[in-house]
Design a protein around this motif. Sequence first.
Motif, PDB file in Angstrom:
ATOM      1  N   GLN A  80      -2.474 -14.120   8.112  1.00  0.00           N
ATOM      2  CA  GLN A  80      -2.838 -14.762   6.855  1.00  0.00           C
ATOM      3  C   GLN A  80      -4.076 -14.076   6.297  1.00  0.00           C
ATOM      4  O   GLN A  80      -4.953 -13.659   7.045  1.00  0.00           O
ATOM      5  N   LEU A  81      -4.134 -13.957   5.002  1.00  0.00           N
ATOM      6  CA  LEU A  81      -5.375 -13.506   4.378  1.00  0.00           C
ATOM      7  C   LEU A  81      -6.302 -14.704   4.290  1.00  0.00           C
ATOM      8  O   LEU A  81      -6.075 -15.613   3.505  1.00  0.00           O
ATOM      9  N   ASN A  82      -7.339 -14.713   5.109  1.00  0.00           N
ATOM     10  CA  ASN A  82      -8.217 -15.872   5.189  1.00  0.00           C
ATOM     11  C   ASN A  82      -9.398 -15.783   4.247  1.00  0.00           C
ATOM     12  O   ASN A  82     -10.383 -16.465   4.416  1.00  0.00           O
ATOM     13  N   PHE A  83      -9.309 -14.897   3.308  1.00  0.00           N
ATOM     14  CA  PHE A  83     -10.449 -14.688   2.426  1.00  0.00           C
ATOM     15  C   PHE A  83     -10.036 -14.841   0.964  1.00  0.00           C
ATOM     16  O   PHE A  83     -10.093 -13.895   0.203  1.00  0.00           O
ATOM     17  N   PRO A  84      -9.619 -16.024   0.585  1.00  0.00           N
ATOM     18  CA  PRO A  84      -9.104 -16.173  -0.776  1.00  0.00           C
ATOM     19  C   PRO A  84     -10.152 -15.883  -1.843  1.00  0.00           C
ATOM     20  O   PRO A  84      -9.818 -15.501  -2.952  1.00  0.00           O
ATOM     21  N   ASP A  85     -11.427 -16.026  -1.497  1.00  0.00           N
ATOM     22  CA  ASP A  85     -12.473 -15.849  -2.499  1.00  0.00           C
ATOM     23  C   ASP A  85     -12.565 -14.430  -3.039  1.00  0.00           C
ATOM     24  O   ASP A  85     -12.996 -14.205  -4.154  1.00  0.00           O
ATOM     25  N   ASN A  86     -12.176 -13.470  -2.200  1.00  0.00           N
ATOM     26  CA  ASN A  86     -12.341 -12.094  -2.682  1.00  0.00           C
ATOM     27  C   ASN A  86     -11.113 -11.589  -3.428  1.00  0.00           C
ATOM     28  O   ASN A  86     -10.961 -10.383  -3.631  1.00  0.00           O
ATOM     29  N   GLU A  87     -10.242 -12.526  -3.788  1.00  0.00           N
ATOM     30  CA  GLU A  87      -9.140 -12.164  -4.683  1.00  0.00           C
ATOM     31  C   GLU A  87      -8.178 -11.152  -4.105  1.00  0.00           C
ATOM     32  O   GLU A  87      -7.694 -10.264  -4.800  1.00  0.00           O
ATOM     33  N   LEU A  88      -7.914 -11.302  -2.816  1.00  0.00           N
ATOM     34  CA  LEU A  88      -6.896 -10.452  -2.222  1.00  0.00           C
ATOM     35  C   LEU A  88      -5.583 -11.212  -2.180  1.00  0.00           C
ATOM     36  O   LEU A  88      -5.548 -12.393  -1.834  1.00  0.00           O
ATOM     37  N   HIS A  89      -4.514 -10.529  -2.519  1.00  0.00           N
ATOM     38  CA  HIS A  89      -3.191 -11.142  -2.503  1.00  0.00           C
ATOM     39  C   HIS A  89      -2.173 -10.112  -2.051  1.00  0.00           C
ATOM     40  O   HIS A  89      -2.352  -8.921  -2.249  1.00  0.00           O
ATOM     41  N   TRP A  90      -1.093 -10.623  -1.495  1.00  0.00           N
ATOM     42  CA  TRP A  90       0.054  -9.747  -1.218  1.00  0.00           C
ATOM     43  C   TRP A  90       0.958  -9.705  -2.445  1.00  0.00           C
ATOM     44  O   TRP A  90       1.203 -10.717  -3.080  1.00  0.00           O
ATOM     45  N   HIS A  91       1.456  -8.521  -2.723  1.00  0.00           N
ATOM     46  CA  HIS A  91       2.435  -8.366  -3.800  1.00  0.00           C
ATOM     47  C   HIS A  91       3.571  -7.472  -3.330  1.00  0.00           C
ATOM     48  O   HIS A  91       3.316  -6.459  -2.685  1.00  0.00           O
ATOM     49  N   PRO A  92       4.794  -7.810  -3.672  1.00  0.00           N
ATOM     50  CA  PRO A  92       5.885  -6.859  -3.418  1.00  0.00           C
ATOM     51  C   PRO A  92       5.676  -5.606  -4.269  1.00  0.00           C
ATOM     52  O   PRO A  92       5.393  -5.721  -5.475  1.00  0.00           O
ATOM     53  N   VAL A  93       5.779  -4.466  -3.675  1.00  0.00           N
ATOM     54  CA  VAL A  93       5.523  -3.243  -4.444  1.00  0.00           C
ATOM     55  C   VAL A  93       6.505  -3.098  -5.603  1.00  0.00           C
ATOM     56  O   VAL A  93       6.172  -2.514  -6.632  1.00  0.00           O
ATOM     57  N   SER A  94       7.687  -3.660  -5.428  1.00  0.00           N
ATOM     58  CA  SER A  94       8.678  -3.521  -6.501  1.00  0.00           C
ATOM     59  C   SER A  94       8.248  -4.253  -7.768  1.00  0.00           C
ATOM     60  O   SER A  94       8.743  -3.966  -8.854  1.00  0.00           O
ATOM     61  N   GLU A  95       7.300  -5.172  -7.624  1.00  0.00           N
ATOM     62  CA  GLU A  95       6.872  -5.942  -8.786  1.00  0.00           C
ATOM     63  C   GLU A  95       5.594  -5.419  -9.417  1.00  0.00           C
ATOM     64  O   GLU A  95       5.106  -5.965 -10.406  1.00  0.00           O
ATOM     65  N   ILE A  96       5.036  -4.385  -8.835  1.00  0.00           N
ATOM     66  CA  ILE A  96       3.808  -3.802  -9.375  1.00  0.00           C
ATOM     67  C   ILE A  96       4.174  -2.845 -10.508  1.00  0.00           C
ATOM     68  O   ILE A  96       4.886  -1.871 -10.301  1.00  0.00           O
ATOM     69  N   THR A  97       3.687  -3.145 -11.687  1.00  0.00           N
ATOM     70  CA  THR A  97       3.990  -2.244 -12.798  1.00  0.00           C
ATOM     71  C   THR A  97       2.750  -1.467 -13.223  1.00  0.00           C
ATOM     72  O   THR A  97       2.789  -0.259 -13.356  1.00  0.00           O
ATOM     73  N   GLU A  98       1.665  -2.175 -13.400  1.00  0.00           N
ATOM     74  CA  GLU A  98       0.433  -1.505 -13.812  1.00  0.00           C
ATOM     75  C   GLU A  98      -0.663  -1.830 -12.816  1.00  0.00           C
ATOM     76  O   GLU A  98      -0.704  -2.915 -12.252  1.00  0.00           O
ATOM     77  N   MET A  99      -1.571  -0.903 -12.655  1.00  0.00           N
ATOM     78  CA  MET A  99      -2.741  -1.167 -11.831  1.00  0.00           C
ATOM     79  C   MET A  99      -3.975  -0.566 -12.494  1.00  0.00           C
ATOM     80  O   MET A  99      -3.874   0.295 -13.363  1.00  0.00           O
TER      81      MET A  99
END
Lengths: 183, 183
Positions: A66-85
């Motif tokens: 689990q990402l236990n650090f929600p404050d630093n704005e880390l999230h998992w994303h499926p790469v297929s859904e990443i369009t812009e960065m």
Amino acid sequence: MWSLLGDMIRPDEDLDKASYRILKERTGLDDVFLEQVHTFGNVKRHPGGRVITTAYYSLININDHQLNFPDNELHWHPVSEITEMAFDHKDILEICLNQLRNKVEEHPVVFNLLPKKFSLRELQSLYESILETKLDRRNFRKKFFLTEWLVDINELEQDVPHRPGKLYKFNHAKFPHKSHGIS
Amino acid sequence: MWSLLGDMIRPDEDLDKASYRILKERTGLDDVFLEQVHTFGNVKRHPGGRVITTAYYSLININDHQLNFPDNELHWHPVSEITEMAFDHKDILEICLNQLRNKVEEHPVVFNLLPKKFSLRELQSLYESILETKLDRRNFRKKFFLTEWLVDINELEQDVPHRPGKLYKFNHAKFPHKSHGIS
DNA sequence: TCAAAAGTGTTCGCTATACACCCATGT
DNA sequence: ACATGGGTGTATAGCGAACACTTTTGA
């Protein structure tokens, strides 16, 4: 826009160590497979000033950690859904993904993403996800048994709503060195 | 002990541009194929202090380009004769060589090392040098004609003390982009 | 005529791929 | 009984590797 996880290396720190430290500081994840990919050094890649970035990718089982650090704005994303960065991070992502896809064809790194015991179905699904393709089940099994990367542990899946599959573990004896990242 | 050619990147300079500049400044060589390999960032790799090095390899026809800068102690050496090098430069050399060997198996980069017109014998010798192996002539020719990397220019070798071979040129039409480095 | 390299096809084994039926389990 | 995925073998095509003789040129 999302960006990749990163931070500055310290003056007295190995580059590889820095990547481990930063991953751990930001996510709590430790003892994972991490591989250098490429160094990005265009002057204008970061609007805030000159930054040279060495990119690494890691293999982490999202279900185990689990990402236990929600404050630093880390999230998992499926790469297929990443369009812009942000910045050139989409380029970095593409190059890392390509390297991962090349890597898994020849090296047993995917076991970093699986539990100790896993079924061939899980293994095949993982390959299909990484390579974004469908694989033939019989050929997949045949090929894997030839690699001798797997050890049959004579157990069956539990609590599956269908015929349970055999469980396997990674064949550590075949890879005494640690280059595959599996501890 | 010998060391590899290198220098510091400038604050306002792209990393790739820096590698071109440094190569040109030190050797006079220009317009060559240059590919990033890996970044070496161990703290203790340089006794004089912390240096992070991004390694590139280049393909240069040693017969076409004289090193016109003897004062800066640059020399050509056969890699097979390199046993020891300063710092971690032997490691860097090995990793670059490996990457080159992988690269030439799939990508038409070796044409950077050949004159515009060349014989299959020259091409095969080059592969044999890079890969440090002997190749079967018939299989080599067959494989190359299948790649369609070559164009028969209907000329023969001159002044060879044996039956002259046909000359070929690189098939630019097959590679409209410049990723192969051949201008 | 000799030396040296050019040119040329076939065979074999391996690998990748395509493909269909029965089996074990939970519901 | 049904739905779901587990488990299994064969046939084919393509690819890489091994291998020998004739031809052309210069010396």
